[in-house]
Motif scaffolding. Structure first.
Motif, PDB file in Angstrom:
ATOM      1  N   TYR A  78      -7.917  -6.686   4.541  1.00 27.01           N
ATOM      2  CA  TYR A  78      -7.440  -5.910   5.659  1.00 27.01           C
ATOM      3  C   TYR A  78      -8.499  -6.012   6.571  1.00 27.01           C
ATOM      4  O   TYR A  78      -9.768  -5.754   6.549  1.00 27.01           O
ATOM      5  CB  TYR A  78      -7.118  -4.548   5.155  1.00 27.01           C
ATOM      6  CG  TYR A  78      -6.665  -3.683   6.411  1.00 27.01           C
ATOM      7  CD1 TYR A  78      -5.502  -3.873   7.130  1.00 27.01           C
ATOM      8  CD2 TYR A  78      -7.488  -2.649   6.970  1.00 27.01           C
ATOM      9  CE1 TYR A  78      -5.043  -3.019   7.995  1.00 27.01           C
ATOM     10  CE2 TYR A  78      -7.161  -1.893   7.975  1.00 27.01           C
ATOM     11  CZ  TYR A  78      -5.968  -2.001   8.512  1.00 27.01           C
ATOM     12  OH  TYR A  78      -5.477  -1.126   9.591  1.00 27.01           O
ATOM     13  N   TYR A 118      -4.862  -5.318  10.731  1.00 24.74           N
ATOM     14  CA  TYR A 118      -3.797  -6.499  10.126  1.00 24.74           C
ATOM     15  C   TYR A 118      -4.578  -6.958   8.821  1.00 24.74           C
ATOM     16  O   TYR A 118      -5.730  -6.946   8.429  1.00 24.74           O
ATOM     17  CB  TYR A 118      -3.634  -7.735  11.170  1.00 24.74           C
ATOM     18  CG  TYR A 118      -4.873  -8.261  11.629  1.00 24.74           C
ATOM     19  CD1 TYR A 118      -5.427  -9.518  10.842  1.00 24.74           C
ATOM     20  CD2 TYR A 118      -5.667  -7.766  12.522  1.00 24.74           C
ATOM     21  CE1 TYR A 118      -6.531 -10.312  11.386  1.00 24.74           C
ATOM     22  CE2 TYR A 118      -6.553  -8.769  13.103  1.00 24.74           C
ATOM     23  CZ  TYR A 118      -7.014  -9.677  12.360  1.00 24.74           C
ATOM     24  OH  TYR A 118      -8.384 -10.380  12.934  1.00 24.74           O
ATOM     25  N   TRP A 119      -3.550  -7.800   8.253  1.00 29.89           N
ATOM     26  CA  TRP A 119      -4.034  -8.290   6.908  1.00 29.89           C
ATOM     27  C   TRP A 119      -4.433  -9.841   7.005  1.00 29.89           C
ATOM     28  O   TRP A 119      -3.483 -10.339   7.685  1.00 29.89           O
ATOM     29  CB  TRP A 119      -2.786  -8.020   5.733  1.00 29.89           C
ATOM     30  CG  TRP A 119      -2.832  -6.389   5.181  1.00 29.89           C
ATOM     31  CD1 TRP A 119      -2.196  -5.472   5.972  1.00 29.89           C
ATOM     32  CD2 TRP A 119      -3.675  -5.989   4.321  1.00 29.89           C
ATOM     33  NE1 TRP A 119      -2.623  -4.446   5.190  1.00 29.89           N
ATOM     34  CE2 TRP A 119      -3.371  -4.550   4.067  1.00 29.89           C
ATOM     35  CE3 TRP A 119      -4.496  -6.532   3.467  1.00 29.89           C
ATOM     36  CZ2 TRP A 119      -3.953  -3.880   3.227  1.00 29.89           C
ATOM     37  CZ3 TRP A 119      -5.289  -5.661   2.378  1.00 29.89           C
ATOM     38  CH2 TRP A 119      -4.978  -4.463   2.225  1.00 29.89           C
TER      39      TRP A 119
END
Length: 176
Positions: A78, A118-119
């Motif tokens: 992450y 965001y991942w």
């Protein structure tokens, strides 16, 4: 050079990896040949062990290098949000390329922009190279394992793998 790297829905990785390693071996002064070119794409599947060993000895090969796909690992990470502060002009700004009046420096206010978190997914491929003396296929004389992260394509992964293996073989004096 035999590749056991694997196949995709559209074809095989075998030829690309063998060609990359053969090219780098030849540039290092080693007479190397692709099993794909000599025996065909299914050399290790269609031939039995004795037939393959006989062919290798008859053609006077001194070594057999196996390229093996060992593992694939995916990790998710992450990336947190980032806030950036920047100056925004407030009101009319007079632009003069030669002179910036001191009073213009106060015509700014500060604003912030935040990008969302965001991942990301990282894929690591573990590959191995094993070199055998052609007259004694029971003991590997060289074994190296490499890891490649998120290769852009098969050719770049094969090239990176070949460069790493050949460099390591030189360091360990497998190749002079």
């Amino acid at each position: 050079v035999f590749s056991l790297i694997g196949k995709t829905a559209g074809g095989t990785y075998q030829d690309g990896f063998e060609d990359a390693v053969v090219m780098h071996l030849k540039s290092a002064g080693v007479n190397a040949y692709s099993a794909y070119d000599i025996f065909g794409p299914s050399a290790l599947k269609k031939s039995n062990k004795e037939e393959l060993a006989k062919k290798i000895r008859e053609d006077k090969y001194t070594g057999v290098l196996l390229l093996v796909f060992k593992d694939k690992d995916q990790t998710d990470e992450y990336v947190p949000p980032v806030t950036t502060t920047y100056a925004v002009p407030a009101g009319p700004v007079f632009y003069d390329p030669w002179f910036h009046p001191y009073f213009n420096c106060y015509n700014y206010y500060y604003d912030q922009v935040t990008t969302p978190g965001y991942w990301t997914t990282t894929t690591t491929y573990i590959l191995e190279a094993r070199l055998y003396y052609a007259m004694d296929e029971n003991d590997a004389i060289y074994v190296a394992t490499t890891a490649t992260q998120d290769p852009s394509d098969v050719q770049s992964a094969a090239k990176e793998f070949a460069q790493t293996i050949i460099k390591d073989m030189r360091v360990k004096e497998i190749i002079k």
